[in-house]
Design a protein around this motif. Structure first.
Motif, mmCIF file in Angstrom:
data_model
loop_
_atom_site.group_PDB
_atom_site.id
_atom_site.type_symbol
_atom_site.label_atom_id
_atom_site.label_comp_id
_atom_site.label_asym_id
_atom_site.label_seq_id
_atom_site.Cartn_x
_atom_site.Cartn_y
_atom_site.Cartn_z
ATOM 1 N N MET A 1 0.830 -1.200 0.000
ATOM 2 C CA MET A 1 0.000 0.000 0.000
ATOM 3 C C MET A 1 0.871 1.259 0.000
ATOM 4 N N LYS A 2 1.968 1.187 0.742
ATOM 5 C CA LYS A 2 2.867 2.336 0.819
ATOM 6 C C LYS A 2 3.450 2.652 -0.563
ATOM 7 N N VAL A 3 3.851 1.616 -1.293
ATOM 8 C CA VAL A 3 4.403 1.800 -2.643
ATOM 9 C C VAL A 3 3.326 2.318 -3.587
ATOM 10 N N LEU A 4 2.112 1.747 -3.476
ATOM 11 C CA LEU A 4 0.996 2.162 -4.331
ATOM 12 C C LEU A 4 0.646 3.630 -4.096
ATOM 13 N N VAL A 5 0.632 4.040 -2.846
ATOM 14 C CA VAL A 5 0.353 5.444 -2.510
ATOM 15 C C VAL A 5 1.456 6.349 -3.058
ATOM 16 N N GLY A 6 2.695 5.890 -2.938
ATOM 17 C CA GLY A 6 3.814 6.693 -3.436
ATOM 18 C C GLY A 6 3.748 6.912 -4.942
ATOM 19 N N ILE A 7 3.447 5.835 -5.680
ATOM 20 C CA ILE A 7 3.324 5.937 -7.136
ATOM 21 C C ILE A 7 2.143 6.828 -7.513
ATOM 22 N N SER A 8 1.003 6.630 -6.850
ATOM 23 C CA SER A 8 -0.200 7.428 -7.141
ATOM 24 C C SER A 8 0.044 8.900 -6.854
ATOM 25 N N ARG A 9 0.747 9.168 -5.781
ATOM 26 C CA ARG A 9 1.035 10.548 -5.375
ATOM 27 C C ARG A 9 1.833 11.287 -6.449
ATOM 28 N N ILE A 10 2.871 10.654 -6.954
ATOM 29 C CA ILE A 10 3.712 11.283 -7.977
ATOM 30 C C ILE A 10 2.941 11.415 -9.291
ATOM 31 N N PHE A 11 2.208 10.355 -9.676
ATOM 32 C CA PHE A 11 1.473 10.374 -10.943
ATOM 33 C C PHE A 11 0.396 11.463 -10.929
ATOM 34 N N VAL A 12 -0.391 11.511 -9.868
ATOM 35 C CA VAL A 12 -1.467 12.515 -9.760
ATOM 36 C C VAL A 12 -0.874 13.924 -9.731
ATOM 37 N N LEU A 65 -1.373 24.384 -8.123
ATOM 38 C CA LEU A 65 -0.995 24.358 -6.704
ATOM 39 C C LEU A 65 -1.302 23.006 -6.071
ATOM 40 N N LEU A 66 -2.424 22.388 -6.441
ATOM 41 C CA LEU A 66 -2.744 21.064 -5.900
ATOM 42 C C LEU A 66 -1.698 20.034 -6.330
ATOM 43 N N GLY A 67 -1.217 20.158 -7.568
ATOM 44 C CA GLY A 67 -0.162 19.261 -8.032
ATOM 45 C C GLY A 67 1.100 19.394 -7.193
ATOM 46 N N VAL A 68 1.484 20.635 -6.902
ATOM 47 C CA VAL A 68 2.669 20.874 -6.066
ATOM 48 C C VAL A 68 2.423 20.380 -4.649
ATOM 49 N N MET A 69 1.228 20.675 -4.129
ATOM 50 C CA MET A 69 0.907 20.350 -2.730
ATOM 51 C C MET A 69 0.920 18.847 -2.467
ATOM 52 N N ILE A 70 0.374 18.044 -3.397
ATOM 53 C CA ILE A 70 0.342 16.599 -3.154
ATOM 54 C C ILE A 70 1.739 16.004 -3.270
ATOM 55 N N ILE A 71 2.577 16.558 -4.133
ATOM 56 C CA ILE A 71 3.935 16.032 -4.300
ATOM 57 C C ILE A 71 4.779 16.307 -3.061
ATOM 58 N N ILE A 131 -6.741 8.885 -6.827
ATOM 59 C CA ILE A 131 -6.966 9.827 -5.726
ATOM 60 C C ILE A 131 -7.650 9.127 -4.554
ATOM 61 N N LEU A 132 -8.519 8.165 -4.842
ATOM 62 C CA LEU A 132 -9.128 7.377 -3.757
ATOM 63 C C LEU A 132 -8.064 6.557 -3.024
ATOM 64 N N ILE A 133 -7.106 6.038 -3.766
ATOM 65 C CA ILE A 133 -5.985 5.315 -3.126
ATOM 66 C C ILE A 133 -5.239 6.254 -2.185
ATOM 67 N N LEU A 134 -4.992 7.481 -2.645
ATOM 68 C CA LEU A 134 -4.314 8.469 -1.791
ATOM 69 C C LEU A 134 -5.172 8.830 -0.578
ATOM 70 N N PRO A 143 5.370 14.168 4.322
ATOM 71 C CA PRO A 143 5.791 15.426 3.693
ATOM 72 C C PRO A 143 7.292 15.482 3.431
ATOM 73 N N PHE A 144 7.662 16.255 2.411
ATOM 74 C CA PHE A 144 9.062 16.545 2.127
ATOM 75 C C PHE A 144 9.389 17.928 2.697
ATOM 76 N N PHE A 145 10.632 18.123 3.087
ATOM 77 C CA PHE A 145 11.127 19.422 3.567
ATOM 78 C C PHE A 145 10.471 19.794 4.901
ATOM 79 N N THR A 146 10.859 20.934 5.428
ATOM 80 C CA THR A 146 10.279 21.438 6.674
ATOM 81 C C THR A 146 8.965 22.149 6.365
ATOM 82 N N ARG A 147 8.167 22.408 7.408
ATOM 83 C CA ARG A 147 6.887 23.110 7.204
ATOM 84 C C ARG A 147 7.120 24.483 6.585
ATOM 85 N N PHE A 148 8.145 25.203 7.069
ATOM 86 C CA PHE A 148 8.436 26.539 6.537
ATOM 87 C C PHE A 148 8.832 26.453 5.059
ATOM 88 N N ALA A 149 9.666 25.473 4.719
ATOM 89 C CA ALA A 149 10.110 25.316 3.323
ATOM 90 C C ALA A 149 8.927 24.991 2.416
#
Length: 365
Positions: A1-12, A65-71, A131-134, A143-149
């Motif tokens: 599931m973790k791999v599936l979510v990771g792939i879906s996240r990048i693709f979406v 922005l949604l594309g950037v935010m999910i990545i 998106i349902l998988i996500l 998340p990547f990076f710090t909250r401020f970044a």
């Protein structure tokens, strides 16, 4: 599931980014597509037509922005709900368009990639599944990076989107995906090449044979069938070649001038597709450059979908030394995203195309 979510996240994320950036390059074109959806015979939301451009800008910036935010994993709960609600709405919209054959191109990827209504619906169903998988595997979205970044990345992405939007609205799209781009020859774009695929039709002939209905299917020829002929139904099972440029014409009254102007050595064309929405402040510049063009031996014409009487008033009001000919409004909106816009044609080839804001950049020999 973790791999599936990771792939879906990048693709979406990447798909939302690509789709949003393509439309951000041409928000005016996306607003025209929204007007098609708002039409009485589609969603019957005519009161939204005056706000189509504002809605288009909001949607495409939000999409990027949604594309950037999910990545990057920014505001996970808000992002996932936004993605889900957006894709549910667009899945419904594309299904409605496909099933009732209302809007033949959803505009998902602007003019860069044309999808049929059912292709658009299929694409949205795939996205909905991802998106349902996500949504249900959100605990695996780290998340990547710090909250401020992350906040800085989103802020800079928003500023970038605003900058691109302002630029393309004040000038023209940075990349022109339409068949009327600089370097295109209009006459060639209207022609059908030799050996191009032709449409294929299927004919269902209905006969009354001894009191019973019988259907005989052929590819066009009348069947050798006993009985009384009742009717025939024709279905296109394969589309033929369609020229990239169609519905282009230069007319005045009952006369056709298309070939005449497409074979001229040097023509300046002023496109004002609708008199009621044209930018009045543009015509001082238009008068100046067209007068210079006349002096340098150019032919100068205007193209508009408004009536001859209305355009005569415009010519008189701004002392324009050229006549407006008729052309289909949708075609004119496709040619140039400026009202008015400026073209230079050399034997039918588009050599310059400018927003009226850039009229001073028109190069006249």
């Amino acid at each position: 599931m973790k791999v599936l979510v990771g792939i879906s996240r990048i693709f979406v994320g990447i798909l939302f980014l690509i789709s949003g950036l393509i439309k951000l390059n041409d928000p005016m074109g996306f607003s025209f597509k929204l007007q098609d959806y708002f039409a009485p015979d589609v969603l019957n939301l005519e009161f939204l037509v005056p706000y189509a451009l504002v809605i288009a800008i909001f949607v495409v910036i939000y999409e990027v922005l949604l594309g950037v935010m999910i990545i990057i994993g920014y505001a996970k709960k808000f992002t996932l709900w936004s993605l889900l609600l957006m894709i549910v709405f667009f899945t419904f919209l594309t299904f409605y368009s496909a099933y009732f054959n209302k809007v033949t191109d959803c505009g998902c990827f602007g003019d860069a990639l044309k999808l049929t209504p059912w292709e658009s619906f299929t694409k949205d169903v795939v996205l909905l599944v991802l998106i349902l998988i996500l949504f249900f595997g959100r605990k695996y979205i780290q998340p990547f990076f710090t909250r401020f970044a992350r906040s800085i990345i989103i802020f800079l992405s928003f500023i970038f989107c605003l900058g691109i939007t302002y630029y393309v609205l004040q000038h023209l799209p940075i990349i022109d995906f339409r068949p009327y781009k600089i370097g295109a020859n209009i006459e060639e774009g209207m022609s059908v090449p030799e050996g191009a695929p032709k449409p294929i039709f299927e004919y269902a002939w209905k006969f009354n044979v001894n009191g019973e209905e019988k259907i005989v299917t052929t590819s066009g020829e009348y069947p050798q069938q006993e009985g009384e002929f009742i009717s025939v139904e024709t279905t296109q099972i394969q589309a033929g070649y369609e020229p990239p440029i169609h519905d282009f014409s230069i007319e005045m009254g009952e006369q056709e001038f298309t070939i005449q102007y497409l074979t001229e050595a040097k023509v300046i064309v002023i496109v004002a597709y609708n008199r009621t929405t044209t930018e009045e402040e543009a015509y001082a510049k238009i008068r100046e450059i067209t007068n210079k063009a006349w002096e340098k031996g150019y032919k100068v014409i205007g193209l508009s979908a408004s009536s001859r009487e209305v355009m005569d008033e415009l010519e008189a009001k701004y002392d324009l030394q050229f006549d407006f000919y008729f052309c289909d409004e949708t075609t004119l909106k496709t040619i140039v995203r400026s009202n008015p816009g400026i073209l230079e044609l050399r034997r039918g080839t588009i050599t310059q195309k400018l927003h009226w804001n850039d009229a001073d950049d028109l190069k006249l020999e």
